[in-house]
Design an enzyme around this catalytic site. Structure first.
Site, short mmCIF file in Angstrom:
data_model
loop_
_atom_site.label_atom_id
_atom_site.label_comp_id
_atom_site.label_asym_id
_atom_site.label_seq_id
_atom_site.Cartn_x
_atom_site.Cartn_y
_atom_site.Cartn_z
N LYS A 33 -62.39 49.53 2.47
CA LYS A 33 -63.72 49.62 1.86
C LYS A 33 -63.63 49.68 0.34
O LYS A 33 -64.45 49.07 -0.36
CB LYS A 33 -64.45 50.84 2.41
N LYS A 61 -65.58 50.66 -7.15
CA LYS A 61 -66.57 50.12 -6.22
C LYS A 61 -67.97 50.22 -6.81
O LYS A 61 -68.76 49.27 -6.76
CB LYS A 61 -66.52 50.86 -4.89
N SER A 62 -68.27 51.39 -7.39
CA SER A 62 -69.62 51.61 -7.92
C SER A 62 -69.94 50.64 -9.03
O SER A 62 -71.05 50.08 -9.10
CB SER A 62 -69.74 53.05 -8.43
N ASP A 64 -66.66 46.27 0.70
CA ASP A 64 -67.98 46.40 0.08
C ASP A 64 -68.27 45.25 -0.88
O ASP A 64 -69.39 44.71 -0.91
CB ASP A 64 -68.09 47.74 -0.65
N HIS A 95 -63.23 55.57 4.51
CA HIS A 95 -62.07 55.37 3.65
C HIS A 95 -61.60 56.64 2.96
O HIS A 95 -60.40 56.89 2.83
CB HIS A 95 -62.40 54.30 2.59
N ARG A 96 -62.52 57.48 2.52
CA ARG A 96 -62.13 58.67 1.77
C ARG A 96 -61.47 59.72 2.68
O ARG A 96 -60.61 60.48 2.22
CB ARG A 96 -63.33 59.25 1.03
N LYS A 98 -73.21 60.08 3.97
CA LYS A 98 -72.29 59.04 3.50
C LYS A 98 -71.80 58.23 4.70
O LYS A 98 -72.47 58.13 5.72
CB LYS A 98 -71.14 59.69 2.74
N GLU A 99 -70.59 57.64 4.57
CA GLU A 99 -70.04 56.81 5.64
C GLU A 99 -69.96 57.57 6.96
O GLU A 99 -70.01 56.98 8.04
CB GLU A 99 -68.66 56.29 5.24
N ASP A 154 -68.10 62.33 -4.61
CA ASP A 154 -67.07 61.64 -3.83
C ASP A 154 -65.69 62.23 -4.07
O ASP A 154 -64.93 62.51 -3.14
CB ASP A 154 -67.06 60.14 -4.16
N SER A 183 -78.44 59.42 -4.86
CA SER A 183 -78.78 58.81 -6.15
C SER A 183 -78.89 57.29 -6.02
O SER A 183 -79.43 56.63 -6.92
CB SER A 183 -77.71 59.16 -7.19
N ASN A 230 -70.94 48.41 5.92
CA ASN A 230 -71.29 49.82 5.71
C ASN A 230 -71.39 50.11 4.21
O ASN A 230 -71.11 51.21 3.76
CB ASN A 230 -70.23 50.72 6.34
#
Length: 681
Positions: free
Chosen positions: A435, A25-26, A52, A399-400, A352-353, A325, A176, A94
């Protein structure tokens, strides 16, 4: 992807096999934005398909980029730093990796080229702070208005006049992503001078900045940095498309399968393809933490293999600034460790989320763990001996949380678990994994293993035309379970035999064909559709000649045994809803829930009549009614396995119920019986 309200995970006992991870994703969203800002066309391979990236792609289209997509390959013709749309409203869900950098880029472009842009998201996005980025942009002359609470989205970006003489200051101790946003955006306005960013406070999540710098270099921007406190974008920087770029698999997603290997890969390794130890992603250093806890990890250029090493796992104390994460996975691995695991420097979890420290503590306690949380740390002590608890895990639209807590389904392996009495784990809203990893649970079930008797089965039995198939297929969809339409199996075997030119009275050949179904010939039921070897044969199975052929082959004992074995093989993760005669009495006598569906003969006849008419067949209601009465009598009085409810079946008369009401009733029984319908106590 599972879109159910919840997903019940049966006890999982081992793991092994190969999975290929989706793109990072990043990396995906950074690459998409860089491609959108560059001149020319960039072809992005192995792009993550997720919520995302979807909102980022839609934003780029809205801003005037040309986007062409073919599977996980996307071609983007960028703006070359020049706005072609001067007024737009962007909904970013999100996705912090879209909201933060787009805010910076559009604020600077709006200030130099004009234009008004509104950026919004779901309610949780409007609770995620962006004030530090706004505070860095406003002194430059960007006009930014917070449309709700100050320091939070939604935002309105409306022009301004840039002043770039002084260093640009941004806090680094909250997220960050604020620094990443500036690094991605400032090359757009670097024509006249070097631009300097100074980080205030300790920079967290440094590996994510490494990803940003690496990708900037791929697009022609050579940022100079002094430690982690000062970054210089050279005068005259401009984006140059690399032409083609490949997205690495997501190292954060790899953490769940690395953990899986450490917990349960005792006979064969879990092999993870798409990312290796040389990844540019900081979260790949999760490997070091997993090894410290006891995992055995080997790797190559684009793969990892993980086995269980130490058992129980080793408790660790770790500064997780470098893997913020992936560190969430360590908190669940701690359930299987000896002693207390302490994870520190994780303050970023709270923005975070969801507030991940609070959420993790709450859900771990449900399972019986002892948890201490602080502003920037969490301590996890596994449940005491025989003190594991059944838990319905709330996922907070995060999601995590869903992916991490799926690992709790291996609790039967825990040294502190009650022997032969695993607890049940329910994951609420499993769709939230969309996500970053839409097919996460499918990948999990691909490498996870358990005993057949631990996989839950719901059987739906009853007389002809009672609505068994419709109820069963809808129920399977609502639960995310497999669906078995047992009544069609003889027709499927007959169809294969007919198409192969096999003599229907040659029992050995017909049996051989029947045994291929579900193995070399894949079989999948989807409502009225029956997918056999990749083609929909639903209409063909209803042919009169196939029905007659099915009757002939059903007399062969070998064929009957082959199809009985096939029915039992349908019992697979995460569970099964089986429709048909004798499901709860003969095929799955240990089913978790048995439903015997009934309705009056008149009501069943009327339903069958409407069904036939809708398909263009002529039908007589009285004849249908008489036929059903005769079939009911034969079914009740047959010598072998007469039709009757299993002793522990629940009867449901749906004469006056709609299909939705029938499904809701059975789902209610399932929820009412949880967790013991999953795990027998």
């Amino acid at each position: 992807m599972y879109t159910t309200a919840f997903l019940d995970l049966p006890p999982l006992l081992s793991a092994g096999g190969t999975i290929r991870l989706p793109g990072s994703k990043s990396i995906s969203n950074r690459v998409l934005l860089l491609a959108g800002l560059s001149a020319g066309t960039t072809v992005v391979h192995d792009l993550l398909a997720s919520d995302d990236t979807r909102v980022m792609l839609e934003a780029l289209r809205t801003l005037g980029c040309t986007v062409e997509q073919d599977g996980d390959t996307v071609s983007i013709t960028g703006l070359a730093g020049q706005l072609s749309v001067l007024n737009a409203q962007l909904f970013l869900g999100n996705a912090g990796t879209a909201m933060r950098p787009l805010t910076a880029a559009l604020a600077l472009l709006s200030a130099t080229q004009g234009g008004v842009f509104e950026l919004s998201g779901i309610p949780r996005m409007h609770e995620r702070p962006i004030g530090d980025l706004i505070d860095a942009l406003r002194p430059l002359g960007c006009h930014i208005e917070c449309l709700g609470n100050e320091g939070y989205p939604p935002l309105r970006l409306a022009g301004g006049q840039l002043y770039l003489a002084e260093p640009i200051k941004v806090r680094g101790d909250v997220s960050s992503q604020f620094l990443t946003a500036l690094l991605l955006a400032l090359p757009l306005v670097s024509q006249q001078q070097d631009l300097v960013i100074e980080v205030v406070g300790e920079l967290i999540s440094k590996p994510y900045i490494e990803i940003t710098l690496n990708l900037l270099e791929r697009f022609g921007i050579a940022v100079r940095r002094e430690g982690w406190s000062r970054f210089t974008i050279p005068q005259g920087s401009h984006y140059r498309s690399p032409g083609e770029i490949h997205v690495e698999a997501d190292a954060s997603s790899a953490s769940y399968f690395i953990a899986l290997g450490a917990l349960a890969a005792t006979e064969q390794p879990v092999r993870i393809e798409g990312v290796g130890a040389a990844s540019i992603q900081g979260d790949i250093r999760f490997i070091e933490a997993a090894e410290a806890m006891g995992a055995q990890v080997s790797s190559g250029p684009n793969w990892l293999e993980v086995r269980r090493g130490a058992w129980p796992l080793n408790a660790i104390e770790l500064d997780c600034n470098h893997i913020p994460d992936a560190a969430m996975t360590l908190a669940v691995m701690a359930l299987y460790a000896k002693g207390t695991t302490r994870l520190t420097n994780i303050a970023s979890w709270r923005v975070k989320e969801t507030d991940r420290i609070a959420a993790m503590a709450t859900e771990l306690r449900k399972l019986g763990a002892t948890v201490v949380e602080g502003q920037d740390f969490i301590e996890v002590t596994p449940p005491a001996k025989a003190c594991w608890e059944h838990a319905s895990i709330h996922t907070y639209d995060d999601h995590r949380m869903a992916m991490c807590f799926s690992l709790a389904a291996f609790n039967a392996l825990a040294p502190t678990a009650t022997p032969n009495a695993p607890v049940s784990v329910r994951i609420e809203d499993p769709r939230c994994v969309a996500k970053t990893f839409p097919d996460y649970f499918e990948a999990l079930f691909q490498v996870a293993r358990t005993r057949a008797d631990l996989i839950p089965v719901i059987t739906i039995d009853g007389p002809t035309a009672s609505g068994k198939g419709t109820l069963a297929s809808t129920l399977a969809s609502r639960l995310g379970y497999r669906f078995l339409d047992s009544g069609s199996l003889y027709r499927i075997a007959a169809l294969l035999a007919t198409e192969a030119g096999v003599d229907l009275d040659d029992g050995r050949q017909v049996e051989a064909l029947a045994r291929k179904v579900g193995h070399s010939i894949p079989l999948h039921f989807d409502g009225e559709h029956v997918w056999l070897g990749g083609r929909d044969v639903g209409a063909e199975l209803r042919r009169e000649d196939i029905g007659q052929a099915a009757s002939r082959i059903s007399a062969n004992p070998g064929v009957r045994q082959a199809l009985l074995d096939l029915q039992k093989d349908f019992r697979a993760l995460p569970g099964l809803v089986a429709d048909g005669r004798d499901m709860g009495t003969v095929v799955f006598p240990d089913a978790a829930l048995k439903v015997f569906l009934t309705a009056s003969v008149a009501q069943r006849a009327e339903r069958r009549h409407k069904q036939l008419i809708s398909k263009g067949f002529s039908a007589n209601l009285k004849e249908i009614c008489a036929d059903l009465e005769a079939r009911d009598l034969r079914d009740r009085t047959r010598a072998v396995a007469p039709l009757k409810p299993a002793a522990d079946a629940r009867s449901l008369d749906n004469s006056a119920l709609t299909i939705d009401e029938s499904v809701d009733t059975v789902l209610g029984w399932w929820v009412e019986g949880w967790p013991h319908v999953i795990v027998k106590s």
